[in-house]
Design a protein around this motif. Structure first.
Motif, mmCIF file in Angstrom:
data_model
loop_
_atom_site.group_PDB
_atom_site.id
_atom_site.type_symbol
_atom_site.label_atom_id
_atom_site.label_comp_id
_atom_site.label_asym_id
_atom_site.label_seq_id
_atom_site.Cartn_x
_atom_site.Cartn_y
_atom_site.Cartn_z
ATOM 1 N N THR A 55 0.854 -1.182 0.000
ATOM 2 C CA THR A 55 0.000 0.000 0.000
ATOM 3 C C THR A 55 0.893 1.237 0.000
ATOM 4 O O THR A 55 1.883 1.312 0.734
ATOM 5 C CB THR A 55 -0.936 0.012 1.217
ATOM 6 N N LEU A 56 0.544 2.198 -0.840
ATOM 7 C CA LEU A 56 1.313 3.433 -0.929
ATOM 8 C C LEU A 56 0.782 4.494 0.013
ATOM 9 O O LEU A 56 1.538 5.269 0.590
ATOM 10 C CB LEU A 56 1.291 3.953 -2.365
ATOM 11 N N ASN A 57 -0.527 4.559 0.138
ATOM 12 C CA ASN A 57 -1.202 5.468 1.056
ATOM 13 C C ASN A 57 -2.618 4.945 1.263
ATOM 14 O O ASN A 57 -2.914 3.814 0.879
ATOM 15 C CB ASN A 57 -1.189 6.917 0.519
ATOM 16 N N GLU A 58 -3.497 5.736 1.842
ATOM 17 C CA GLU A 58 -4.846 5.253 2.139
ATOM 18 C C GLU A 58 -5.703 5.034 0.899
ATOM 19 O O GLU A 58 -6.737 4.394 0.972
ATOM 20 C CB GLU A 58 -5.559 6.199 3.114
ATOM 21 N N GLU A 59 -5.259 5.514 -0.249
ATOM 22 C CA GLU A 59 -6.058 5.401 -1.469
ATOM 23 C C GLU A 59 -5.433 4.557 -2.568
ATOM 24 O O GLU A 59 -6.072 4.350 -3.601
ATOM 25 C CB GLU A 59 -6.335 6.797 -2.040
ATOM 26 N N SER A 60 -4.213 4.079 -2.411
ATOM 27 C CA SER A 60 -3.590 3.377 -3.537
ATOM 28 C C SER A 60 -2.587 2.330 -3.073
ATOM 29 O O SER A 60 -2.091 2.362 -1.947
ATOM 30 C CB SER A 60 -2.910 4.373 -4.479
ATOM 31 N N GLY A 61 -2.298 1.413 -3.996
ATOM 32 C CA GLY A 61 -1.319 0.366 -3.751
ATOM 33 C C GLY A 61 -0.797 -0.178 -5.074
ATOM 34 O O GLY A 61 -1.447 -0.052 -6.112
ATOM 35 N N VAL A 62 0.379 -0.778 -5.029
ATOM 36 C CA VAL A 62 0.970 -1.433 -6.183
ATOM 37 C C VAL A 62 1.276 -2.871 -5.799
ATOM 38 O O VAL A 62 1.529 -3.176 -4.630
ATOM 39 C CB VAL A 62 2.247 -0.731 -6.691
ATOM 40 N N GLY A 63 1.235 -3.750 -6.781
ATOM 41 C CA GLY A 63 1.497 -5.144 -6.476
ATOM 42 C C GLY A 63 1.859 -5.935 -7.710
ATOM 43 O O GLY A 63 1.936 -5.403 -8.821
ATOM 44 N N VAL A 64 2.048 -7.230 -7.484
ATOM 45 C CA VAL A 64 2.366 -8.146 -8.574
ATOM 46 C C VAL A 64 1.734 -9.500 -8.255
ATOM 47 O O VAL A 64 1.691 -9.916 -7.101
ATOM 48 C CB VAL A 64 3.891 -8.255 -8.787
ATOM 49 N N SER A 65 1.210 -10.153 -9.285
ATOM 50 C CA SER A 65 0.633 -11.491 -9.162
ATOM 51 C C SER A 65 1.381 -12.432 -10.085
ATOM 52 O O SER A 65 1.777 -12.053 -11.186
ATOM 53 C CB SER A 65 -0.840 -11.495 -9.585
ATOM 54 N N ILE A 66 1.555 -13.665 -9.637
ATOM 55 C CA ILE A 66 2.147 -14.688 -10.482
ATOM 56 C C ILE A 66 1.202 -15.883 -10.502
ATOM 57 O O ILE A 66 0.683 -16.291 -9.473
ATOM 58 C CB ILE A 66 3.568 -15.085 -10.030
ATOM 59 N N PHE A 67 0.966 -16.400 -11.705
ATOM 60 C CA PHE A 67 0.044 -17.507 -11.942
ATOM 61 C C PHE A 67 0.832 -18.666 -12.528
ATOM 62 O O PHE A 67 1.526 -18.504 -13.534
ATOM 63 C CB PHE A 67 -1.029 -17.048 -12.936
ATOM 64 N N LEU A 68 0.730 -19.837 -11.878
ATOM 65 C CA LEU A 68 1.404 -21.042 -12.367
ATOM 66 C C LEU A 68 0.426 -22.214 -12.295
ATOM 67 O O LEU A 68 -0.072 -22.534 -11.217
ATOM 68 C CB LEU A 68 2.635 -21.360 -11.525
ATOM 69 N N PRO A 69 0.132 -22.869 -13.417
ATOM 70 C CA PRO A 69 -0.791 -24.019 -13.386
ATOM 71 C C PRO A 69 -0.099 -25.280 -12.886
ATOM 72 O O PRO A 69 1.094 -25.475 -13.115
ATOM 73 C CB PRO A 69 -1.212 -24.166 -14.848
ATOM 74 N N PHE A 70 -0.866 -26.130 -12.186
ATOM 75 C CA PHE A 70 -0.342 -27.435 -11.788
ATOM 76 C C PHE A 70 -1.191 -28.566 -12.337
ATOM 77 O O PHE A 70 -0.783 -29.700 -12.331
ATOM 78 C CB PHE A 70 -0.196 -27.557 -10.264
ATOM 79 N N ASP A 71 -2.368 -28.279 -12.862
ATOM 80 C CA ASP A 71 -3.236 -29.284 -13.473
ATOM 81 C C ASP A 71 -2.929 -29.359 -14.966
ATOM 82 O O ASP A 71 -2.738 -28.331 -15.620
ATOM 83 C CB ASP A 71 -4.698 -28.906 -13.236
ATOM 84 N N ASP A 72 -2.883 -30.576 -15.526
ATOM 85 C CA ASP A 72 -2.526 -30.755 -16.934
ATOM 86 C C ASP A 72 -3.500 -30.072 -17.886
ATOM 87 O O ASP A 72 -3.092 -29.558 -18.928
ATOM 88 C CB ASP A 72 -2.418 -32.239 -17.283
ATOM 89 N N GLU A 73 -4.780 -30.035 -17.549
ATOM 90 C CA GLU A 73 -5.749 -29.389 -18.434
ATOM 91 C C GLU A 73 -5.531 -27.886 -18.501
ATOM 92 O O GLU A 73 -5.711 -27.275 -19.551
ATOM 93 C CB GLU A 73 -7.170 -29.705 -17.970
ATOM 94 N N VAL A 74 -5.146 -27.282 -17.403
ATOM 95 C CA VAL A 74 -4.856 -25.851 -17.399
ATOM 96 C C VAL A 74 -3.536 -25.581 -18.106
ATOM 97 O O VAL A 74 -3.398 -24.606 -18.845
ATOM 98 C CB VAL A 74 -4.833 -25.298 -15.954
ATOM 99 N N LYS A 75 -2.545 -26.475 -17.927
ATOM 100 C CA LYS A 75 -1.243 -26.322 -18.590
ATOM 101 C C LYS A 75 -1.367 -26.386 -20.102
ATOM 102 O O LYS A 75 -0.532 -25.842 -20.819
ATOM 103 C CB LYS A 75 -0.275 -27.408 -18.127
ATOM 104 N N ASP A 76 -2.398 -27.068 -20.609
ATOM 105 C CA ASP A 76 -2.584 -27.138 -22.049
ATOM 106 C C ASP A 76 -2.925 -25.779 -22.646
ATOM 107 O O ASP A 76 -2.660 -25.528 -23.818
ATOM 108 C CB ASP A 76 -3.696 -28.133 -22.401
#
Length: 182
Positions: A55-76
């Motif tokens: 969070t930068l202040n009471e009104e804003s924030g910065v972030g990062v998300s990482i997505f990694l599949p572990f199911d074969d159907e999603v990996k396809d």
């Protein structure tokens, strides 16, 4: 030249460490927080998405998300994505409530080509890496002890890929997220 670069980097690190303000830890209105979150919706679907937000202040924030599949159907379909974001909050509590989000997404997807030759179907898989820009919205609820519940939805468009399958031009983000603010 190497000595000058090393000296400048060392100076910047020490200058940053000595310039930190001493903030009263009981006043949460003037303090920035770190948040770690896990997307429960993707866990059910066969992938893991972990997010970190500052969070930068009471009104804003910065972030990062990482997505990694572990199911074969999603990996396809998708190999991974890394998505930095900026959020602007409209709630009355510190960095919570309704938010608007702008995000980027480095993503890798699989595109398939099908052709037939003498009644044989030939499948070719092509992995494509692209970068998307998008917008989203959602809501974040934070308890007094720091637990977070969050719902979000976002859409974006890949910028550089040349796709045979037009549905791969677009990306989406969705989440039912649980986490902790510290």
């Amino acid at each position: 030249m190497k000595k000058i670069t090393f000296f400048l980097l060392t100076f910047l690190v020490f200058a940053q460490s000595f310039s930190q303000d001493n903030v009263n830890s009981t006043n949460t209105d003037s303090q920035n927080f770190n948040e770690l979150k896990l997307n429960g919706l993707f866990l059910i679907a066969g992938a893991i998405e972990v997010s970190y937000e500052k969070t930068l202040n009471e009104e804003s924030g910065v972030g990062v998300s990482i997505f990694l599949p572990f199911d074969d159907e999603v990996k396809d379909d998708i190999n991974y994505y890394l998505s930095p974001y900026y959020r602007f909050y409209f709630g009355t509590k510190y960095a919570s409530g309704f938010f608007l989000e702008g995000f980027g997404m480095l993503n890798s997807v699989n595109e398939y080509y099908f052709s037939s030759n003498n009644n044989d179907i030939i499948t070719e898989k092509n992995s494509i890496t692209d970068f998307a820009l998008g917008i989203g919205l959602g809501g974040k609820w934070v308890t007094n002890s720091g637990f977070i519940g969050e719902l979000n939805l976002g859409f974006g468009r890949n910028l550089f890929g040349d796709y045979n399958d037009e549905s791969l031009e677009f990306v989406g983000k969705a989440g039912i997220t649980l986490g902790y603010r510290f």
